[in-house]
Scaffold this motif. Structure first.
Motif, short mmCIF file in Angstrom:
data_model
loop_
_atom_site.label_atom_id
_atom_site.label_comp_id
_atom_site.label_asym_id
_atom_site.label_seq_id
_atom_site.Cartn_x
_atom_site.Cartn_y
_atom_site.Cartn_z
N MET A 1 0.84 -1.20 0.00
CA MET A 1 0.00 0.00 0.00
C MET A 1 0.88 1.26 0.00
O MET A 1 2.00 1.25 0.46
CB MET A 1 -0.92 0.01 1.23
N LYS A 2 0.30 2.32 -0.49
CA LYS A 2 1.10 3.51 -0.74
C LYS A 2 0.25 4.76 -0.51
O LYS A 2 -0.73 4.99 -1.20
CB LYS A 2 1.55 3.45 -2.20
N THR A 3 0.61 5.54 0.46
CA THR A 3 -0.14 6.76 0.74
C THR A 3 0.41 7.90 -0.10
O THR A 3 1.61 8.09 -0.17
CB THR A 3 -0.02 7.12 2.23
N VAL A 4 -0.49 8.65 -0.71
CA VAL A 4 -0.06 9.76 -1.56
C VAL A 4 -0.30 11.09 -0.83
O VAL A 4 -1.40 11.35 -0.37
CB VAL A 4 -0.80 9.74 -2.90
N HIS A 5 0.73 11.86 -0.75
CA HIS A 5 0.62 13.16 -0.07
C HIS A 5 0.75 14.29 -1.07
O HIS A 5 1.08 14.09 -2.22
CB HIS A 5 1.76 13.31 0.96
N GLU A 6 0.49 15.52 -0.56
CA GLU A 6 0.91 16.67 -1.34
C GLU A 6 1.62 17.64 -0.42
O GLU A 6 1.42 17.65 0.79
CB GLU A 6 -0.25 17.32 -2.09
N ARG A 7 2.43 18.47 -1.05
CA ARG A 7 3.33 19.32 -0.29
C ARG A 7 2.64 20.10 0.82
O ARG A 7 3.14 20.17 1.95
CB ARG A 7 4.02 20.30 -1.26
N ALA A 8 1.47 20.67 0.50
CA ALA A 8 0.78 21.52 1.48
C ALA A 8 0.41 20.76 2.76
O ALA A 8 0.32 21.36 3.82
CB ALA A 8 -0.47 22.13 0.84
N ASP A 9 0.20 19.45 2.63
CA ASP A 9 -0.16 18.68 3.82
C ASP A 9 1.05 18.30 4.65
O ASP A 9 0.94 17.98 5.83
CB ASP A 9 -0.88 17.38 3.41
N VAL A 10 2.19 18.30 3.99
CA VAL A 10 3.41 17.86 4.67
C VAL A 10 3.97 18.95 5.58
O VAL A 10 4.45 18.66 6.69
CB VAL A 10 4.47 17.44 3.62
N VAL A 11 3.85 20.19 5.13
CA VAL A 11 4.48 21.30 5.87
C VAL A 11 4.06 21.36 7.35
O VAL A 11 4.92 21.48 8.22
CB VAL A 11 4.23 22.65 5.15
N PRO A 12 2.77 21.26 7.66
CA PRO A 12 2.40 21.33 9.08
C PRO A 12 2.98 20.18 9.90
O PRO A 12 3.31 20.37 11.08
CB PRO A 12 0.87 21.24 9.06
N LEU A 13 3.12 19.02 9.27
CA LEU A 13 3.72 17.90 9.99
C LEU A 13 5.19 18.20 10.31
O LEU A 13 5.67 17.96 11.41
CB LEU A 13 3.63 16.62 9.15
N LEU A 14 5.88 18.74 9.31
CA LEU A 14 7.28 19.12 9.51
C LEU A 14 7.39 20.16 10.61
O LEU A 14 8.30 20.13 11.44
CB LEU A 14 7.87 19.67 8.22
N ALA A 15 6.44 21.10 10.61
CA ALA A 15 6.48 22.18 11.60
C ALA A 15 6.52 21.63 13.02
O ALA A 15 7.33 22.06 13.85
CB ALA A 15 5.29 23.10 11.42
N GLU A 16 5.65 20.66 13.28
CA GLU A 16 5.61 20.12 14.65
C GLU A 16 6.90 19.42 15.02
O GLU A 16 7.36 19.48 16.16
CB GLU A 16 4.42 19.17 14.82
N ILE A 17 7.51 18.76 14.04
CA ILE A 17 8.76 18.05 14.31
C ILE A 17 9.90 19.02 14.58
O ILE A 17 10.65 18.85 15.54
CB ILE A 17 9.09 17.08 13.16
N PHE A 18 10.00 20.05 13.74
CA PHE A 18 11.04 21.07 13.98
C PHE A 18 10.84 21.74 15.33
O PHE A 18 11.78 22.03 16.05
CB PHE A 18 11.03 22.12 12.87
N ARG A 19 9.60 22.02 15.65
CA ARG A 19 9.28 22.65 16.92
C ARG A 19 9.78 21.81 18.08
O ARG A 19 10.34 22.31 19.05
CB ARG A 19 7.77 22.78 17.07
N GLU A 20 9.56 20.51 17.97
CA GLU A 20 9.87 19.63 19.09
C GLU A 20 11.36 19.31 19.19
O GLU A 20 11.92 19.24 20.28
CB GLU A 20 9.07 18.33 18.93
N LEU A 21 12.00 19.13 18.03
CA LEU A 21 13.38 18.65 18.03
C LEU A 21 14.40 19.72 17.69
O LEU A 21 15.60 19.49 17.83
CB LEU A 21 13.52 17.48 17.05
N GLY A 22 13.93 20.88 17.22
CA GLY A 22 14.87 21.91 16.77
C GLY A 22 15.39 21.58 15.38
O GLY A 22 15.14 20.49 14.86
#
Lengths: 186, 186
Positions: A1-22
């Motif tokens: 199985m393969k989940t398809v994303h688009e850039r706009a959905d990825v950014v908020p996920l990245l934001a939380e990770i950068f926030r938490e880990l620097g």
DNA sequence: TCTTGACTGTACCTATCGGTACAAATATTG
DNA sequence: CAATATTTGTACCGATAGGTACAGTCAAGA
């Protein structure tokens, strides 16, 4: 199985990770681990790698503040815009449970990578708030000083409430700052 | 040739590196690069590795604040201790040119490693300042709120002045906070 | 349906990560 | 001076870092 994303959905996920880990603490494998998005996709959306990911995150944060806070301060009814700022800030930072990524980046040498965007974010916040206060009758000096104090105060409240693990520190600080602004616009 | 160090001399060097690069951004090779101290020596002085190095740095910072700021606030003449606090804080943070490592660690998940020490540093600062204000005649609530506001304000000023690359933001914030304390102790 | 272009998983690259081992060099003590 | 205890440089280790290459998968339009 393969989940398809688009850039706009990825950014908020990245934001939380950068926030938490620097910035330095965030590795591509951690991103994959937490989001399920592989390197293939990440480098497809962000050919510039980690630096472009962080840039995209900052840009989105900036756009959100521009729309939800700066623009109303510049254009709308002063008292309403300021009231909206306090509730939006409190919500956005989850009452102190979420940090300001831009402020965090400013503290270590991550700042060198994004200094223009970081400076811009804070300058525009202070200027927009200062302009609102001027419209409400403050002198230019008074408005600038108060605006600076509020923006600075929010950053400090985030640091302190996270250091103490106590969200009430944040909400209490916000209330104090809000009262101070209210007094200035009567 | 071979330079011989001792642990006590190494800690301040490490402090500056952690301050500049953050915990995750600080690597052993960067430490060697900037100090000339090799892994052999580093692991001799800090068998626990990077985590023990950061712990030692935090402990030294804590000791400095205890001696230069907290103890005078608890024991000395209130007005003199507060005045000394402002000049010491301004000097220590080089008028905004140097950040608060403890505050920076609090922002990302480095906090989990050192949460006890981080919480302690800020709690003791607030309590010492609150005790001084109480001695000067403030009510308990008032003293606590003012103390919290000052410590928070200093952290915010560090973030903002570094984000804007403008030290005057820091010194101006300190002056504003100092005036507010002066008013409270008359 | 066939093609096209956006998206994804896997394998792989080199550099560096934090950490260990240990012999050589240096101080310190008797 | 001899013996002991600190301190140091170097060579290593496995794991992971950021990044590249590319064939396979997919949805949507012609």
């Amino acid at each position: 199985m393969k989940t398809v994303h688009e850039r706009a959905d990825v950014v908020p996920l990245l934001a939380e990770i950068f926030r938490e880990l620097g910035y330095e603490g965030t590795s591509l494998s951690r991103i994959t681990e937490r989001t399920g998005i592989g390197k293939g996709s990440l480098y497809h959306f962000f050919p510039g790698g980690k630096e472009e990911m962080a840039s995209a995150v900052i840009a989105e944060i900036d756009a959100w503040f521009e729309h939800a806070i700066y623009r109303p301060l510049r254009n709308d009814d002063v008292r309403k815009a300021i009231a909206a700022m306090w509730t939006n800030v409190n919500d956005y930072f989850r009452s102190g449970g979420r940090i300001c990524l831009v402020g965090a980046f400013a503290l270590d040498d991550t700042r060198e990578r994004f200094s223009a965007a970081i400076g811009n974010y804070f300058t525009r916040w202070i200027d927009a708030l200062g302009a609102a206060l001027t419209r409400a009758g403050c002198t230019g000096e008074e408005a600038q000083a108060l605006a600076e104090e509020c923006v600075s105060g929010i950053q400090g409240a985030l640091v302190l409430s996270r250091a103490l693990g106590d969200k009430t520190v944040f909400t209490r600080s916000l209330e104090t700052l809000a009262r101070r602004l209210d007094a200035a616009v009567q």
